[in-house]
Structures are given as structure tokens and as C-alpha cells.
Design an enzyme around this catalytic site. Structure first.
Site, PDB file in Angstrom:
ATOM      1  N   GLU A 100       9.535   2.303   4.183  1.00 60.34           N
ATOM      2  CA  GLU A 100      10.753   1.630   3.718  1.00 60.34           C
ATOM      3  C   GLU A 100      11.451   2.300   2.544  1.00 60.34           C
ATOM      4  O   GLU A 100      12.465   1.811   2.088  1.00 60.34           O
ATOM      5  CB  GLU A 100      10.407   0.204   3.318  1.00 60.34           C
ATOM      6  CG  GLU A 100      10.294  -0.706   4.514  1.00 60.34           C
ATOM      7  CD  GLU A 100      10.787  -2.093   4.201  1.00 60.34           C
ATOM      8  OE1 GLU A 100      10.106  -2.784   3.453  1.00 60.34           O
ATOM      9  OE2 GLU A 100      11.863  -2.468   4.696  1.00 60.34           O
ATOM     10  N   CYS A 142       2.469  -8.240  -1.842  1.00 67.16           N
ATOM     11  CA  CYS A 142       1.546  -7.689  -0.831  1.00 67.16           C
ATOM     12  C   CYS A 142       0.696  -6.579  -1.436  1.00 67.16           C
ATOM     13  O   CYS A 142      -0.440  -6.371  -1.011  1.00 67.16           O
ATOM     14  CB  CYS A 142       2.316  -7.103   0.346  1.00 67.16           C
ATOM     15  SG  CYS A 142       3.467  -8.247   1.051  1.00 67.16           S
ATOM     16  N   ASN A 144       9.064 -13.349  -2.070  1.00 69.63           N
ATOM     17  CA  ASN A 144       8.446 -12.916  -3.335  1.00 69.63           C
ATOM     18  C   ASN A 144       9.328 -11.970  -4.153  1.00 69.63           C
ATOM     19  O   ASN A 144       9.372 -12.047  -5.372  1.00 69.63           O
ATOM     20  CB  ASN A 144       7.048 -12.323  -3.090  1.00 69.63           C
ATOM     21  CG  ASN A 144       7.036 -11.183  -2.112  1.00 69.63           C
ATOM     22  OD1 ASN A 144       8.031 -10.908  -1.433  1.00 69.63           O
ATOM     23  ND2 ASN A 144       5.917 -10.503  -2.012  1.00 69.63           N
ATOM     24  N   GLU A 200       6.111  -4.510   7.361  1.00 69.51           N
ATOM     25  CA  GLU A 200       5.399  -4.373   6.082  1.00 69.51           C
ATOM     26  C   GLU A 200       4.656  -5.688   5.904  1.00 69.51           C
ATOM     27  O   GLU A 200       5.244  -6.699   5.570  1.00 69.51           O
ATOM     28  CB  GLU A 200       6.419  -4.104   4.980  1.00 69.51           C
ATOM     29  CG  GLU A 200       5.796  -3.548   3.728  1.00 69.51           C
ATOM     30  CD  GLU A 200       5.517  -4.619   2.710  1.00 69.51           C
ATOM     31  OE1 GLU A 200       4.356  -5.114   2.704  1.00 69.51           O
ATOM     32  OE2 GLU A 200       6.417  -4.958   1.942  1.00 69.51           O
TER      33      GLU A 200
HETATM   34  C1  SIN Z   1       5.744  -6.828  -1.461  1.00 73.02           C
HETATM   35  O1  SIN Z   1       4.884  -7.361  -2.089  1.00 73.02           O
HETATM   36  O2  SIN Z   1       6.002  -7.182  -0.341  1.00 73.02           O
HETATM   37  C2  SIN Z   1       6.560  -5.711  -2.021  1.00 73.02           C
HETATM   38  C3  SIN Z   1       6.157  -5.339  -3.370  1.00 73.02           C
HETATM   39  C4  SIN Z   1       6.781  -4.044  -3.830  1.00 73.02           C
HETATM   40  O3  SIN Z   1       7.726  -3.523  -3.233  1.00 73.02           O
HETATM   41  O4  SIN Z   1       6.284  -3.531  -4.820  1.00 73.02           O
END
Ligand code: SIN
Length: 501
Positions: free
Chosen positions: A477, A301, A166, A267
Site C-alpha cells: 500500500e 494492526c 483505527n 491488509e
Molecule cells: C493499521 O493498523 O491498519 C495501519 C497502521 C499503520 O499504517 O501504521
């Protein structure tokens, strides 16, 4: 080497940035099997490139190279590691046009969002260049006379990054920047859909001056992903695995890593709640929700899945949201007028369609959207969709959507909102909109998630610790100290002075 389609080749300013071989030990190589696989543009469902299909049998060479490189790289001074990351950062920024084009073809996201991702991604290279020089040990006063106690931090060794499709550039750089700043070396496995952007990063890392073996990239297919990932997770020389992806896969990797007690950062899935109270600024909440929900067609996510709206403003908020959603222009990411692209994988369409059907069956009302778009090339397009009158019985209440669909759930009281928001096994991010300062604080404390947006939508930032709780994983992270510590060991020294014991 595989061919490149004119559709993308003609758009690249520096075609040498387009790499379609694996990168191991400073060399561009094919898989031992000689097999390659196709990369598909989700905006047209057409092949535009291919890559070597690396497999479990290719892992050991990459890990050995990364380990050999680690023995030298760990002795580089923090200043040298910071300088290398700064050079890498500058090269990525210099080549952002080509990187953005590759991102659009791989993921389907609109060009403006691809640039946004590169800006976000380089916030990590920049941030961790600074972190390299802030790695510090400590000293402790000892209880026993004559003793001195102190700690130093040292890099872990070879690290593996298992990266989602993504945000393929941002997620590689969020992991690699921390690892490289710490003095670790890395083997990255991008997703089958998005290996090319990771390979361009490897090319730029080489240009930045990283020695061979420090950063390696193994593209692979969906079929080989489980065994290749398992080989990395079980390899005794790999000291850490960082994974971004589903909770289901996170649990499998966790079991593989247990065999060598490897350090892990996970994550995982989101299913994030977004709570709007009667006293919220509805324009502020709506703008934040639009950006959060429809960024990359809802494939994040941290996106909002379940939107809980207090009954006093429910109709007004639904109308505002519907009007803004209807302004979204769906199309190919390279079309400048596009504000939402396709989903990246065709199975994503099935999931959204199934959630819409399920919601309708349980009394949900489709306010806008609700259908696949078949008239746009052959791409994987779905209408931006809002379901009203959602209930906890619906799949959307418990399943992460990962598509351009959101559901509005009415609620009465703050207590009820907290209960509904927390009614999930996941805990990545939660969002709350209210102008009551006491309630802001209560919600911050009571929402069960690793990251809470308070009158804020997307809150991801290099300086802010990113990570979830519950079944959304563990480890951070980004942010100061915490993220780089994921790539370091703390070694304790105890010195006893002669004649003083
Ligand atoms: C993710 O959706 O895995 C990461 C999204 C983000 O870092 O904002």
C-alpha cells in the site's frame, strides 16, 4: 440533514468542514431509505452526530458516477493529477486543526495522536503526487526479427476502498492517493464509527478541484456494512477493492471478489511479535515498544501483541516497561494531558478483559493495569496492561488483541524466539531488538512477516512498502512503484515492422 452536538461544533474553526451526508457524484445526499445513524464519541459514549445509512441499493449510483468520471479523469495528464493531489494535500494540512478534532471525537485517540495521524496521512498525498509522474512503461528487445515489444501502464477504473476505524484519515488517503495518482476513480466506504473524517476529505477533494464522481463516500451502519461491501465487491464495473481490516472479513470479501476476478489488496490482522535479546539497548527497545503498543490504545494492526524477552534481561525489561506504562495518562482525547484515550468500540473492552482473565487462568501475572476504567465519564476506557510469564497456551499468544494489553513471554535462545514469533497464521509485521549485526540479518531473513522492524518500532512510512504475508493479506500500500501498480494494468504491445518478418 442531521444535527451536530455543541460539544464538537464549538471546537471547529470552520464548521463547513463538518459534513454529515453521503458524497456521490459531487452531491451531498441522503440514503434512498432516508435512514440515518448515530455517531458516538468513545470518550463519553454520547452521540455527537449522525450520517445517512447508505445500503446496497445506493451502491450502483455511486459506481456509475465513478465510472462516468473515470472516462474523463483517465485522460488527465500525470502532471494534472499530481497538481490536484498537491492541492488536496495543501488543503488537508491547512485544515488539520478541524480534522484532528473530528478524529478525536470519532476514534477517541488523543489530540496529539490525531495530529500525528494527519501528518502520516498527508505523507501519502505528498508521496503519490510524486508517483503520478513516475508511472512508466518498458521496452523489450524481441527474439524475433522485425518485432518491437513494449508495455504501457493504464489506470484500472473504478476502485473501492473499505476503510477501518483505527486510522480513518490515513487509511482513506493511503488508498485514495494511490488510486487518484494512477488515474482511477474511487468509492470509499468508511467504518460506521468514523464516516465524518472521510466526508471532510471528500469536501476538501471537491475544493481541490476534483471533478464530480472522482471521489465518492458512502457512510453506512454495521448492519448494512456486509451487504454494501458485497455489492461493491460483486459490481462488474468496480475493478479493484482495497480492504484494511480483519482476516475473517478479508476472506469473505475475497470470495465476493472472485465472482468477477477483481484485483484485491488485503491488509489484514497482525498479532505481531516483538523480540528483545539480552544484548539489546533496553531503553531503545522499551521506548519503541511503548510508542508501538499504546498508540491509539493498541488499536493498530502493526502493534506489538506478543513480546518475547530473553531471560537474561527479562526482569529488568519488565520493570522498565512497567514504570513507563504507569506514566500513561488515560482520558478523553480532547484533554491535553491525555496520553492514551479509550478504545473506539465497546466490544474492544470485552476482548481485552477476556484475554486478561484467560492469561490469569493460565498462570499469567498482571504487572500493571488489568481492569476497565469506569470512573471516566461513560467512555470505553481500559487500563494500560502488562501480563508477565505469558505462555503459548494463552489466548493472547494466538489472538490479535487490538487494545492496550501486552504480554511478556520469556525465552532462552534465538532459535526458540524465531519459532515462537512465527507460530501464528499471520505475518504482518515483526520486531527485533539486538546489537548483534549478524543476528539482525538472520532475524530479518527468518521472521515470517511482510515488514520487519530492526531496532525499530513503528516503521510505517509512505516511502516504505506496507503489507503482510500469510493470513495478513497481500499487496502493498505504499512505497515506490509497488503501491501505485496496484491501481494500474500493464498492457503489452507487439509491433511487427513491414518487410522485416
Ligand atoms: C493499521 O493498523 O491498519 C495501519 C497502521 C499503520 O499504517 O501504521
Amino acid at each position: 440533514m442531521g444535527e451536530i452536538s455543541p460539544a464538537i461544533d464549538s471546537k471547529l474553526k470552520h464548521p463547513e468542514l463538518f459534513r454529515n451526508q453521503a458524497y456521490v457524484n459531487g452531491k451531498w445526499i441522503e440514503a434512498k431509505s432516508g435512514k440515518r445513524f448515530d455517531i458516538i464519541d468513545p470518550g463519553t459514549n454520547e452521540k455527537f452526530a449522525s450520517c445517512p445509512d447508505m445500503a446496497a441499493e445506493d451502491v450502483d449510483d455511486a459506481v456509475k458516477a465513478a465510472h462516468e468520471a473515470f472516462l474523463a479523469y483517465r485522460t488527465f495528464t500525470p502532471r494534472t493529477r499530481a497538481d490536484l493531489l498537491a492541492k488536496f494535500d495543501a488543503l488537508i494540512r491547512e485544515h488539520k486543526d478541524d480534522l484532528a478534532t473530528i478524529l478525536v471525537f470519532e476514534t477517541g485517540k488523543p489530540l496529539a495522536e490525531a495530529y500525528g495521524e494527519i501528518e502520516y496521512a498527508t505523507s501519502f498525498t505528498r508521496w503519490f503526487a510524486g508517483e503520478a509522474e513516475r508511472i512508466q512503461g518498458t521496452t523489450f528487445p524481441a527474439a524475433m526479427p522485425g518485432r518491437r515489444i513494449f508495455t504501457i501502464k493504464q489506470p484500472l477504473g473504478v476502485c473501492a476502498a473499505l476503510v477501518p476505524w483505527n486510522f480513518p484519515i490515513a487509511m482513506v488517503l493511503r488508498k485514495a492517493s494511490a488510486a487518484l495518482a494512477a488515474g482511477c476513480t474511487m468509492v470509499a466506504k468508511p467504518s460506521p464509527e468514523t464516516p465524518l473524517s472521510a466526508l471532510t476529505l471528500a469536501y476538501l477533494a471537491e475544493k481541490a478541484g476534483y471533478p464530480k464522481g472522482v471521489f465518492n463516500v458512502l457512510p453506512t451502519t454495521l448492519a448494512n456494512t456486509p451487504s454494501l461491501s458485497e455489492a461493491l465487491c460483486r459490481h462488474p464495473t468496480v475493478k479493484k477493492v482495497s480492504f484494511t481490516g480483519s482476516t475473517r472479513v478479508g476472506k469473505i470479501l475475497s470470495a465476493h471478489c472472485a465472482s468477477t476476478l477483481k484485483k484485491l489488496t488485503l491488509e489484514l490482522g497482525g498479532n505481531c511479535p516483538f523480540v528483545v535479546f539480552d544484548d539489546a539497548n533496553l531503553d531503545q527497545a522499551c521506548d519503541a515498544l511503548m510508542a508501538l503498543k499504546f498508540r491509539h490504545a493498541g488499536q493498530a494492526c502493526v502493534t506489538a501483541n506478543r513480546v518475547y524477552v530473553q531471560k537474561g534481561v527479562y526482569d529488568e525489561f519488565a520493570a522498565l516497561l512497567a514504570a513507563k506504562t504507569q506514566e500513561i495518562r488515560v482520558g478523553h482525547g480532547m484533554d491535553k494531558s491525555t496520553t492514551m484515550g479509550p478504545v473506539t468500540v465497546p466490544t474492544g473492552l470485552d476482548k481485552v478483559a477476556a484475554q486478561v482473565e484467560d492469561a490469569k487462568k493460565h498462570g499469567g501475572v498482571v504487572v500493571t493495569g488489568g481492569n476497565r476504567i469506569t470512573s471516566l465519564n461513560n467512555g470505553y476506557f481500559f487500563e494500560p496492561t502488562i501480563i508477565a510469564n505469558a505462555t503459548q497456551k494463552m489466548k493472547i499468544a494466538s489472538e490479535e488483541t487490538f487494545g492496550p494489553l501486552l504480554a511478556l513471554f520469556p525465552f532462552d535462545t534465538e532459535e526458540e524466539a524465531v519459532k515462537l514469533a512465527n507460530d501464528t497464521s499471520m505475518g504482518l509485521a515483526s520486531y527485533c531488538f539486538t546489537k548483534n549485526v549478524d543476528r539482525i540479518w538472520r532475524m530479518f531473513e527468518n521472521l515470517e512477516a511482510g515488514m520487519i522492524g530492526l531496532n525499530s518500532g513503528n516503521s510505517s512510512a509512505a516511502e516504505s512498502p506496507f503489507g503482510g504475508i500469510k493470513e495478513s493479506g497481500f499487496g502493498k500500500e505504499s512505497g515506490k512503484d509497488v503501491a501505485i501498480n496496484e491501481y494500474l494494468i500493464t498492457k503489452t504491445g507487439t509491433l511487427t515492422l513491414e518487410g522485416q518478418y
